[in-house]
Design an enzyme around this catalytic site. Structure first.
Site, PDB file in Angstrom:
ATOM      1  N   GLU A  43       0.870  -1.174   0.000  1.00 37.10           N
ATOM      2  CA  GLU A  43       0.000   0.000   0.000  1.00 37.10           C
ATOM      3  C   GLU A  43       0.909   1.227   0.000  1.00 37.10           C
ATOM      4  OE1 GLU A  43      -2.480   2.479   3.312  1.00 37.10           O
ATOM      5  OE2 GLU A  43      -2.696   0.303   3.388  1.00 37.10           O
ATOM      6  N   THR A  72      -3.807   6.365   2.379  1.00 39.42           N
ATOM      7  CA  THR A  72      -4.034   7.753   2.792  1.00 39.42           C
ATOM      8  C   THR A  72      -4.759   8.522   1.692  1.00 39.42           C
ATOM      9  OG1 THR A  72      -1.866   7.536   3.860  1.00 39.42           O
ATOM     10  CG2 THR A  72      -2.989   9.615   4.141  1.00 39.42           C
ATOM     11  N   LYS A 132     -10.664  -0.388   7.865  1.00 36.94           N
ATOM     12  CA  LYS A 132      -9.397  -0.246   8.576  1.00 36.94           C
ATOM     13  C   LYS A 132      -9.676   0.393   9.941  1.00 36.94           C
ATOM     14  CE  LYS A 132      -5.300   2.763   8.100  1.00 36.94           C
ATOM     15  NZ  LYS A 132      -4.518   3.550   7.131  1.00 36.94           N
TER      16      LYS A 132
END
Length: 225
Positions: A43, A72, A132
């Site tokens: 990621e 992000t 998450k």
């Protein structure tokens, strides 16, 4: 890959390495070291300078061998750029409805972030299939995840923040779908110094910890039947 296939792949591997680096070169080295350690998922966060360039390069270099995500992601623009560059899933630190909308329209998995029960409900009601939990380590770690799973037993959660090989088993036992691992895997100093062997070894240890924990959980479940 379809959304279902990406979810299955994340579940199989059980680890989502979060790559934060100071330069494009460092990010590429981190990906190389992680893959060498047996984790075919990365990621790349939007906080990496020229993150979209890194995503594109990794996609071109590794092709179908590595599942590539953008992390992000907080805006629709970031989501669109990441997908065009080759990202196969998107991760956000919180709930970004525009990001979810772009991902849905593109047939891409988006994993929003949540921490509280209210945030988790909002994420699920917005259509999130994986969520998450961030920053999980700051609010109790595995104990907090276990408490969160009690009222949400069917929620597929990826604890992130403070996750490492040392506590991986506790997170798996608490019901984690997969683990999001950042600084404890991609050590900033090792990356800066070019010590890729350290990162590769950390990846191997994490893979072993997750596999052992899952095996233990299966055996325990069988013994209770």
């Amino acid at each position: 890959m379809t959304v279902d296939e990406v979810i299955r792949r994340i579940e199989e591997v059980g680890i989502v390495p979060v790559v934060r680096a100071a330069t494009v070169e460092e990010a590429n080295r981190a990906v190389q070291a992680i893959c060498a350690g047996g984790i075919p998922i990365v990621e790349i966060t939007m906080t990496v300078p020229n993150a979209v360039v890194v995503i594109r390069e990794v996609a071109q270099h590794y092709g179908g061998d590595v599942l590539i995500g953008a992390g992000t992601v907080t805006t629709a623009e970031q989501a669109e750029l990441s997908i065009r560059a080759g990202a196969q899933f998107l991760v956000s630190p919180g709930l970004s409805v525009p990001t979810l909308s772009v991902a849905r329209a593109s047939g891409i998995l988006a994993i929003p972030g949540a921490l509280t029960p209210t945030e988790l409900i909002n994420a699920q009601q917005s259509g999130a299939r994986l969520v998450k939990i961030f920053p999980c380590g700051n609010v109790g770690g595995p104990k907090y995840l276990r408490s969160l799973k009690a009222p949400f037993p069917n929620a597929e959660l990826i604890p992130t923040g403070g996750v490492s090989a040392t506590n991986a088993a506790d997170y798996i036992a608490a019901g984690a779908f997969a683990l999001g691992v950042g600084a404890d895997l991609v050590n900033a100093a090792a990356l800066r110094d070019g010590n890729l062997a350290e990162i590769t070894q950390a990846a191997r240890e994490l893979v072993h910890a997750v596999h052992a924990a899952r095996k233990s959980s299966i055996e325990k479940a069988r013994s209770l039947r």
